[in-house]
Design a protein around this motif. Structure first.
Motif, PDB file in Angstrom:
ATOM      1  N   ASP A 262      50.407  26.077  18.649  1.00 25.66           N
ATOM      2  CA  ASP A 262      51.525  27.223  18.838  1.00 25.66           C
ATOM      3  C   ASP A 262      51.651  26.652  20.363  1.00 25.66           C
ATOM      4  O   ASP A 262      50.656  26.266  21.292  1.00 25.66           O
ATOM      5  CB  ASP A 262      50.533  28.678  19.251  1.00 25.66           C
ATOM      6  N   ALA A 263      53.606  26.595  21.170  1.00 27.08           N
ATOM      7  CA  ALA A 263      53.621  26.205  22.165  1.00 27.08           C
ATOM      8  C   ALA A 263      53.570  27.335  23.321  1.00 27.08           C
ATOM      9  O   ALA A 263      53.329  29.111  23.296  1.00 27.08           O
ATOM     10  CB  ALA A 263      55.464  26.054  22.208  1.00 27.08           C
ATOM     11  N   VAL A 264      53.964  26.836  24.128  1.00 26.76           N
ATOM     12  CA  VAL A 264      53.159  28.050  25.347  1.00 26.76           C
ATOM     13  C   VAL A 264      54.237  27.200  26.627  1.00 26.76           C
ATOM     14  O   VAL A 264      54.602  26.518  26.855  1.00 26.76           O
ATOM     15  CB  VAL A 264      51.674  27.811  26.033  1.00 26.76           C
ATOM     16  N   SER A 265      55.102  28.950  27.237  1.00 25.43           N
ATOM     17  CA  SER A 265      55.953  29.062  28.004  1.00 25.43           C
ATOM     18  C   SER A 265      57.274  27.771  27.607  1.00 25.43           C
ATOM     19  O   SER A 265      57.710  27.396  26.748  1.00 25.43           O
ATOM     20  CB  SER A 265      55.260  28.529  29.480  1.00 25.43           C
ATOM     21  N   TYR A 266      58.221  28.081  28.496  1.00 21.62           N
ATOM     22  CA  TYR A 266      59.269  26.897  28.393  1.00 21.62           C
ATOM     23  C   TYR A 266      59.993  25.632  28.194  1.00 21.62           C
ATOM     24  O   TYR A 266      58.720  25.399  28.742  1.00 21.62           O
ATOM     25  CB  TYR A 266      60.344  27.392  29.800  1.00 21.62           C
ATOM     26  N   GLY A 267      60.432  25.763  27.485  1.00 22.74           N
ATOM     27  CA  GLY A 267      60.512  23.947  27.125  1.00 22.74           C
ATOM     28  C   GLY A 267      59.690  23.238  26.318  1.00 22.74           C
ATOM     29  O   GLY A 267      59.366  22.686  26.077  1.00 22.74           O
ATOM     30  N   ARG A 268      58.067  24.268  26.163  1.00 24.94           N
ATOM     31  CA  ARG A 268      57.347  24.040  24.926  1.00 24.94           C
ATOM     32  C   ARG A 268      56.796  22.218  25.472  1.00 24.94           C
ATOM     33  O   ARG A 268      56.891  21.667  24.831  1.00 24.94           O
ATOM     34  CB  ARG A 268      57.743  24.004  23.388  1.00 24.94           C
ATOM     35  N   THR A 269      56.182  22.714  26.929  1.00 21.75           N
ATOM     36  CA  THR A 269      55.675  21.193  27.558  1.00 21.75           C
ATOM     37  C   THR A 269      54.306  21.376  27.363  1.00 21.75           C
ATOM     38  O   THR A 269      53.556  19.981  27.107  1.00 21.75           O
ATOM     39  CB  THR A 269      55.995  21.362  29.190  1.00 21.75           C
ATOM     40  N   TRP A 270      53.904  22.354  26.816  1.00 21.28           N
ATOM     41  CA  TRP A 270      52.618  22.482  25.451  1.00 21.28           C
ATOM     42  C   TRP A 270      52.508  23.060  25.199  1.00 21.28           C
ATOM     43  O   TRP A 270      52.738  23.512  24.890  1.00 21.28           O
ATOM     44  CB  TRP A 270      51.453  22.693  27.552  1.00 21.28           C
ATOM     45  N   ILE A 271      51.866  22.356  23.762  1.00 22.85           N
ATOM     46  CA  ILE A 271      51.519  22.841  22.316  1.00 22.85           C
ATOM     47  C   ILE A 271      49.827  22.351  22.188  1.00 22.85           C
ATOM     48  O   ILE A 271      49.004  21.950  22.614  1.00 22.85           O
ATOM     49  CB  ILE A 271      52.153  21.999  21.401  1.00 22.85           C
ATOM     50  N   ALA A 272      49.337  23.605  21.771  1.00 23.22           N
ATOM     51  CA  ALA A 272      47.780  23.648  21.530  1.00 23.22           C
ATOM     52  C   ALA A 272      47.381  23.191  20.491  1.00 23.22           C
ATOM     53  O   ALA A 272      48.264  22.657  19.427  1.00 23.22           O
ATOM     54  CB  ALA A 272      47.489  24.819  21.235  1.00 23.22           C
ATOM     55  N   ASP A 273      46.513  22.290  21.155  1.00 26.62           N
ATOM     56  CA  ASP A 273      45.924  21.081  19.561  1.00 26.62           C
ATOM     57  C   ASP A 273      44.936  21.655  18.744  1.00 26.62           C
ATOM     58  O   ASP A 273      43.759  21.472  18.085  1.00 26.62           O
ATOM     59  CB  ASP A 273      45.979  20.071  19.801  1.00 26.62           C
ATOM     60  N   ALA A 274      44.200  23.136  19.611  1.00 31.47           N
ATOM     61  CA  ALA A 274      43.496  23.382  18.260  1.00 31.47           C
ATOM     62  C   ALA A 274      43.157  25.417  18.893  1.00 31.47           C
ATOM     63  O   ALA A 274      44.215  25.191  20.224  1.00 31.47           O
ATOM     64  CB  ALA A 274      42.240  23.078  19.091  1.00 31.47           C
ATOM     65  N   PRO A 275      43.057  26.091  18.278  1.00 38.74           N
ATOM     66  CA  PRO A 275      42.740  27.560  18.435  1.00 38.74           C
ATOM     67  C   PRO A 275      41.779  27.421  20.046  1.00 38.74           C
ATOM     68  O   PRO A 275      41.177  26.917  20.229  1.00 38.74           O
ATOM     69  CB  PRO A 275      41.856  28.465  17.689  1.00 38.74           C
ATOM     70  N   THR A 276      43.134  28.597  20.596  1.00 40.14           N
ATOM     71  CA  THR A 276      42.186  28.310  22.732  1.00 40.14           C
ATOM     72  C   THR A 276      42.830  30.209  22.468  1.00 40.14           C
ATOM     73  O   THR A 276      43.373  31.129  21.894  1.00 40.14           O
ATOM     74  CB  THR A 276      42.707  27.897  22.766  1.00 40.14           C
ATOM     75  N   THR A 277      41.953  30.498  24.089  1.00 41.43           N
ATOM     76  CA  THR A 277      42.697  31.606  24.622  1.00 41.43           C
ATOM     77  C   THR A 277      43.489  31.246  25.647  1.00 41.43           C
ATOM     78  O   THR A 277      43.101  30.628  26.553  1.00 41.43           O
ATOM     79  CB  THR A 277      41.281  32.477  24.946  1.00 41.43           C
ATOM     80  N   LEU A 278      44.158  32.175  26.639  1.00 39.68           N
ATOM     81  CA  LEU A 278      45.256  31.818  27.386  1.00 39.68           C
ATOM     82  C   LEU A 278      44.782  33.329  28.183  1.00 39.68           C
ATOM     83  O   LEU A 278      45.382  34.161  27.810  1.00 39.68           O
ATOM     84  CB  LEU A 278      47.180  31.938  27.198  1.00 39.68           C
ATOM     85  N   GLY A 279      44.930  32.736  29.332  1.00 45.89           N
ATOM     86  CA  GLY A 279      44.857  34.520  30.182  1.00 45.89           C
ATOM     87  C   GLY A 279      46.651  34.352  30.879  1.00 45.89           C
ATOM     88  O   GLY A 279      47.080  33.291  31.805  1.00 45.89           O
TER      89      GLY A 279
END
Length: 386
Positions: A262-279
Motif C-alpha cells: 500500500d502506498a501512503v500519501s501524495y506521490g506514493r513516496t512511501w510504500i509499506a513493505d509489510a503490513p502495518t498500522t498508520l496513525g
C-alpha cells in the motif's frame, strides 16, 4: 462530551524565565530578549512579560508595529527596533519612547522630522555593517552617519543610546569571520568615540556569541532563540540547562491497517513493505509543519517515537504505528522538551534540513492555538490565538 483540541501549541512561561535568567547569569551583562516574529512563534507579549520577570532590561523587535504592540500591552521598559522602509511612522516610535535604529543619514532625517512633529527627544541607535552585508551602515559610509548623529545630538534632537552590529557566523565559533567582524566593530566604535558619541550600550552578540564568545558581549547581549530554550549552535554549545518552551501537540484522529504494497500519501513516496498500522495526525503544512520533513521526522505517540510516512499534506500527516493500535483521541507530540523521550524542534529541523528557528516560528504562525502554562505556577492556563 469532552471536546479535545485538534492541535495546539503549549508554551511554558517558566521555561522562558529560566532560560533568560540562565543566560543573564552566564553573560554578566545587560540582557536584550528578542521577541520579534511573535516571540519566534511563542507569542510576543506573554514571552516578553516572562523575560521581563527574569530580569531582561531590554526587548528587541524588528518592526515598529511589534514595538508599538508591546507598548499597547503595557510594557514600559526599553525596546529596540531596527527594520524600516522610507516613510515609516517614526512619530509613533518617538512618542512611544522607543530606541530607533538608524542605518543612514536619510533615516536620521526622518527621525528628526518626527522629533519636530512630536516635540519629544528621540532615542537613536546606530548600526554598523561589519560583514553580514545586510542592514547597517557600510564602513565607508560610517563616518558620515556618525557625524550626522552627533550633530543631531548636539542640536537636542536625540540621544545616541547605542551602537551595534550583527554577526554572520557565531554558530561556527572557529570561522575567522567572527574575529574580523569584532575587529571591524571595535574600529567603528573608535570612530564614534572620536566624534564625541558616548553610547549607553554597545552590542554585537546574538545567542550563539553570547554563549560562545565572551569578548563579543560588550555592554549588552541580544538573545533570541536561546531564550526559548533552543540551541543556537548545535554541536558547539555547552549544556547550560536551557529548557525548550514550546510543545506542539495534536490529537490522534484515526488508526488504520495497511497491507504490504500500500502506498501512503501524495506521490506514493512511501510504500509499506509489510503490513502495518498508520496513525492520522490532523496537522500539516497549513499549520506550519514543514512539508520537507515527510518520511524523516518523528512524533511521539503512545510513549514511542513514530516515523512520519509519505508526504506531509496541508492539513494532515501520517505516522507508522508499527502494527500497534493506540486509540483515536490519544495524544500526539510532534516536538517538545525532549525530556519525555520525544522529538525536539531541533530534531524536526534536521529532518527538514533547516534550523530550529524556522520550525518554531512557522508552526507558531500557523492556525494552531497557543495555550500558556507555567510550571512554576500550575494555576495559570490561558488560551491565546496563534
Amino acid at each position: 462530551m469532552k471536546s479535545a483540541a485538534r492541535a495546539e501549541i503549549v508554551v511554558d512561561l517558566a521555561a522562558v524565565r529560566h532560560n533568560v535568567h540562565t543566560l543573564r547569569e552566564l553573560t554578566g551583562v545587560a540582557m536584550m530578549t528578542v521577541v520579534k516574529a511573535d516571540g519566534y512563534g511563542h507569542g510576543m507579549v506573554p514571552t516578553a512579560r516572562a523575560a521581563r520577570e527574569a530580569g531582561a532590561e531590554w526587548l528587541g523587535v524588528a518592526t515598529l508595529d511589534e514595538a508599538l504592540e508591546l507598548r499597547a500591552a503595557g510594557d514600559t521598559g526599553r525596546i529596540l527596533c531596527w527594520l524600516y522602509v522610507p516613510g515609516e511612522e517614526y512619530d509613533a516610535g518617538v512618542a512611544a519612547d522607543l530606541d530607533l535604529t538608524a542605518y543612514t543619514p536619510a533615516e536620521l532625517d526622518e527621525i528628526e522630522e518626527a522629533v519636530g512633529d512630536t516635540g519629544r527627544t528621540a532615542r537613536v541607535q546606530l548600526k554598523i555593517d561589519t560583514g553580514l552585508s545586510r542592514g547597517g551602515s557600510s564602513p565607508a559610509a560610517w563616518p558620515a552617519l556618525v557625524e550626522r548623529a552627533r550633530a543631531g545630538e548636539l542640536a537636542g534632537h536625540w540621544k545616541v543610546t547605542g551602537i551595534w552590529s550583527h554577526l554572520s557566523s557565531s554558530d561556527e565559533p572557529d570561522d575567522p569571520a567572527n574575529d574580523a567582524q569584532e575587529t571591524a566593530f571595535r574600529a567603528a566604535l573608535a570612530v564614534a568615540e572620536a566624534a564625541g558619541l558616548e553610547p549607553e550600550v554597545r552590542h554585537l552578540a546574538n545567542s550563539a556569541a553570547a554563549i560562545l564568545r565572551p569578548s563579543s558581549r560588550f555592554d549588552l547581549v541580544r538573545c533570541g532563540i536561546a531564550s526559548y530554550g533552543l540551541d543556537p549552535a548545535p554541536g558547539e554549545t555547552p549544556d547550560l540547562g536551557l529548557v525548550p518552551a514550546m510543545t506542539a501537540r495534536a490529537t490522534l484522529a484515526l488508526v488504520k491497517d495497511v497491507a504490504a504494497g500500500d502506498a501512503v500519501s501524495y506521490g506514493r513516496t512511501w510504500i509499506a513493505d509489510a503490513p502495518t498500522t498508520l496513525g492520522l495526525v490532523p496537522v500539516g503544512y497549513g499549520d506550519g509543519v514543514p512539508r520537507r520533513a515527510g518520511n524523516s521526522a518523528e512524533a511521539l505517540v503512545a510513549g514511542r517515537r513514530r516515523p512520519t510516512r509519505g508526504r506531509i499534506c496541508m492539513d494532515q500527516l501520517l505516522v507508522d504505528l508499527g502494527g500497534e493500535h493506540p486509540a483515536p483521541g490519544d495524544d500526539v507530540e510532534l516536538f517538545g522538551s525532549g525530556r519525555d523521550g520525544g522529538p525536539t524542534a531541533q530534531d524536526w529541523a534536521e529532518a527538514a534540513d533547516t534550523i530550529s528557528y524556522e520550525i518554531v516560528t512557522r508552526i507558531g504562525s500557523g492556525r494552531m492555538p497557543r495555550r500558556y502554562v507555567d510550571s512554576d505556577r500550575p494555576d495559570l492556563s490561558e488560551v491565546a490565538p496563534a
